[in-house]
Design an enzyme around this catalytic site. Sequence first.
Site, PDB file in Angstrom:
ATOM      1  N   SER A  60      38.207 -27.019 -52.863  1.00  0.00           N
ATOM      2  CA  SER A  60      37.462 -27.584 -51.767  1.00  0.00           C
ATOM      3  C   SER A  60      36.330 -26.087 -51.988  1.00  0.00           C
ATOM      4  CB  SER A  60      37.591 -28.197 -50.580  1.00  0.00           C
ATOM      5  OG  SER A  60      36.477 -28.158 -50.188  1.00  0.00           O
ATOM      6  N   TYR A  63      40.864 -28.662 -41.942  1.00  0.00           N
ATOM      7  CA  TYR A  63      40.883 -28.602 -43.173  1.00  0.00           C
ATOM      8  C   TYR A  63      40.480 -27.108 -44.226  1.00  0.00           C
ATOM      9  CZ  TYR A  63      38.499 -30.498 -47.397  1.00  0.00           C
ATOM     10  OH  TYR A  63      37.913 -31.202 -48.711  1.00  0.00           O
ATOM     11  N   LYS A  72      42.633 -25.251 -46.832  1.00  0.00           N
ATOM     12  CA  LYS A  72      41.934 -25.251 -48.183  1.00  0.00           C
ATOM     13  C   LYS A  72      42.111 -23.628 -47.994  1.00  0.00           C
ATOM     14  CE  LYS A  72      40.971 -29.254 -49.160  1.00  0.00           C
ATOM     15  NZ  LYS A  72      41.910 -29.715 -50.607  1.00  0.00           N
TER      16      LYS A  72
END
Length: 266
Positions: A138, A151, A155
């Site tokens: 991502s 997140y 990531k």
Amino acid sequence: MNLTDRVAVITGGAGGIGSALARRFVAEGAAAVVLADLDAEAVRAVAAEIGPVAHAVGLDVTDEEQVRALVEETERRYGRIDLFCANAGVATGGGVDAPDADWDRAWRVNVLAHVHTARAVLPAMLRRGSGHLLFTCSAAGLLTAVGDAPYTATKHAAVGFAEWLAVTYRDAGIRVSALCPQGVDTPMLADGLAAGHLGARVIAASGAVLTPDQVADATIAGLAEERFLILPHPEVAAYARRRAEDPDGWQAGLRKLVRRLRADRQ
């Protein structure tokens, strides 16, 4: 990486980017595509739709023994794994006060699952002197996922681990790529937009929202060129440069966007 006659494994294969990659790999002439997902029924439906080249497996990527068993069974069935796409991922929508359970799940799915993958597939790849690992990391792994601290943190860790692998094993014939799309029309983004989550709105306001098929097209091109960073949204490269060159200015611009989006909701 030319997909013709290759054997590929894709986690998170029941939909979104995972199923789009599978369809594209088959169109490119892959010998076999193994689709794995926690939702066994859904991934079996995708494999049945794709045809006999596809094989479906129920898988919890946070369970290292399941990942190892998947790799061993695939190698027994097809003789090798040429490309392993660690694509499964989870978002939380939480901040610093997100429950420990959310932080733990994000860590296990977004980072440790990649570690499990590398441990399982590297030995055979190293013996052959070839193989490719593709991690879906991502754009949040290069920038910031506003509204989702777990997140963002995991990531970033996923990109860092992918880079470590690339530095460590490239000279042994192993290629590593980090796929870093921004907005993609998947349930993860759609559900966030429907709920009015700030992070989803920031993503939608920051650039084009691509289809999973467009991400798959960019992935094929990136694999063919053996690029480490595969960026379906070219603007992410410009954002990353700006962030590196002027962190304070980058953060100020992002805060301004957040203030505007919050004001629009009032």
